[in-house]
Design a protein around this motif. Sequence first.
Motif, mmCIF file in Angstrom:
data_model
loop_
_atom_site.group_PDB
_atom_site.id
_atom_site.type_symbol
_atom_site.label_atom_id
_atom_site.label_comp_id
_atom_site.label_asym_id
_atom_site.label_seq_id
_atom_site.Cartn_x
_atom_site.Cartn_y
_atom_site.Cartn_z
ATOM 1 N N VAL A 164 30.390 21.818 -29.335
ATOM 2 C CA VAL A 164 30.100 22.646 -28.151
ATOM 3 C C VAL A 164 30.185 21.802 -26.878
ATOM 4 C CG1 VAL A 164 28.249 23.908 -26.970
ATOM 5 C CG2 VAL A 164 28.732 24.375 -29.363
ATOM 6 N N ALA A 173 33.896 21.150 -26.252
ATOM 7 C CA ALA A 173 34.586 22.354 -25.775
ATOM 8 C C ALA A 173 34.185 22.669 -24.331
ATOM 9 C CB ALA A 173 34.251 23.536 -26.689
ATOM 10 N N GLY A 174 32.894 22.530 -24.030
ATOM 11 C CA GLY A 174 32.420 22.808 -22.666
ATOM 12 C C GLY A 174 33.083 21.889 -21.655
ATOM 13 N N ALA A 227 36.833 22.745 -21.273
ATOM 14 C CA ALA A 227 37.056 24.001 -20.539
ATOM 15 C C ALA A 227 36.760 23.833 -19.053
ATOM 16 C CB ALA A 227 36.189 25.109 -21.132
ATOM 17 N N ALA A 228 35.819 22.940 -18.737
ATOM 18 C CA ALA A 228 35.408 22.805 -17.340
ATOM 19 C C ALA A 228 36.394 21.963 -16.529
ATOM 20 C CB ALA A 228 34.010 22.182 -17.267
ATOM 21 N N ALA A 279 21.813 25.276 -21.488
ATOM 22 C CA ALA A 279 22.038 26.628 -22.010
ATOM 23 C C ALA A 279 22.015 26.609 -23.534
ATOM 24 C CB ALA A 279 23.368 27.175 -21.502
ATOM 25 N N TYR A 280 22.632 25.567 -24.118
ATOM 26 C CA TYR A 280 22.652 25.442 -25.580
ATOM 27 C C TYR A 280 21.231 25.338 -26.126
ATOM 28 C CZ TYR A 280 23.740 23.606 -30.225
ATOM 29 O OH TYR A 280 23.827 23.417 -31.580
#
Lengths: 182, 403
Positions: free
Chosen positions: B260, B263-264, B267-268, B330-331
């Motif tokens: 995660v 991926a975060g 993506a950012a 958030a996670y």
Amino acid sequence: MESPGAYLHARRASGTELLRLAAAGAAAALFLSSSGDALLAAVLLGVAACDAAAAGLAGAALTAAVLRWGSSSLAAIAGGQAVLGSAVAVGPLTGAVSAAASGVALVLAAEPGPTAIPFGLAAAALVAGPAATSPTRFAVRLAAALVAALVALVVSRRLAKDRRRAIAAGAAALAVVAAVLT
Amino acid sequence: MRAPSTAAIAAAVNRWWWPVTGIGVAAVWVGVVLADSSRFPPLAAAAAAGTAVLAAAPSLPVAGVPGLTGVAALLALPLAVAEAARGGNAAPLGVALGVIGLLAVYGAARDRSPLVPLLALVAGLSGVVAGLTLGSVDTDQIRLAITDRPSAAVVVAGAVLVLVAIDHRTRAERAVVAPVLLATVLAAPALPPIALIVGWGALAVGAALVARPLVACAALAVVAAAAGVAPAALLLAAGAVLIAVLDGGLAAVCVVPGAVALAGELAARSVTGVRATAAVVLALTVLALAIRFVGSVRVDGGRPVGLVLAAWLVVAPGSWRFAGAQDMRAYDTGALRAVAVGALVALAVLFRRGGEVAAPAVPDIDDADVDLLTTRPAVASVAATAATVASVGWLVVSVVRLH
């Protein structure tokens, strides 16, 4: 005559069933409250469906949303929709198409039964899930959640699995490509 | 109720003294991580804790005496790892890795176990140590973090051998995974990223397809380091260590926090060839792990401490500050809510179904196993109840604070 013990055995919850329902409940809570991480929610959807293909489709649909909004936080995605408008109704066109395709992929990735509900809620959160900062936005969110959950429940029962999966795979691929182009 | 006999007490002591010692040593190193001391910074202490947890994991053989490899891996190796990981001299680590490799070969020769994987392990360890030594030629002492390309390539090549060979072993020599993986993650930025991502990505996907989550997670850690996402690399490395500790398919969930985080970050940031390749590798590996997922986990020997750490990693990776993952709030929030709601749903389903869980059929139970089977569900129920009460309490507090 059937013994009461046999009936009790039939009613017992299996470990897998418990895990699936717990994951479905957890995913539903995350999407309803728009809290947590989208990719973690994708893992929970995969566990709820207990199926690698469903997990992959949910992961692809939610990844498209992460690419579009630039954050994997469900709160950030809901906040963005509260400011700009529902994902499916706000441009650019590729972004709106990505949101709609993500919703379709999620609804069709669901397995029949109560575990379909979080898939519907996930679709609603990505298509029309603004943070409930006003009565109108709350109404939009609530209506989208109800409709999507109902559609997921019905479609997962009525449509053959192969056909659902084929359409969902196409929609997920479209969602990711459109999100990359946004 | 009958009092336990002296023989039963002796058997229990024989069985548990070494796992308890291992758990104690691992707990001390976890304490050092939490203490945030300047002598051993959190990352160094975490590497040592991972090494100790790995060394403590295996069950004892029947005689109740640990092997020499186990003693060296639990007591000496974590100290050497901590010293090297804090930027000090890595020479003791090199010596300790060599000694553990040789002790493992000696033990296998005595037990008539297959020698080929162990010889591959020793060759891999030699490569890693040789790479570290080569990379430190111009410095006053041997360092764990090397920056020149040829030495980094030797370390990385040695690490492949170590990871593939160690995956077939279940004994204390698995403790070498933690320092070797840390050295590889630190060496990765010195190499061409695209080559490293393609090579280690192929290893990650292949390992996931043949249900080897340890190798898959470790390879993903190197991919993340090559893509320049160090926090995700450290979380994935921690996940790989805990997968090695728990040694079961269910442990593959330890990949989730690092995946995660990776991926975060991908993506950012803006899209480049390196990041796009890393994203494809990540997606394929996670999908392959999901396809080959098996819901089993081992909790014998000193593994319970690994189980606790794995739960901590999966539910709250944001609190693993030594990894430097900044954007995991958030996670963490979502994972805690998910645990609380999931526990409530499970409880509600159990109440509706008469409070019983259908147990899988167990063939050929002898008397000793009956004790285990009746004790474990009771312990599991108490633990599940405590976890449910705690998580629901947290849920209520968090909702009250929200409004």
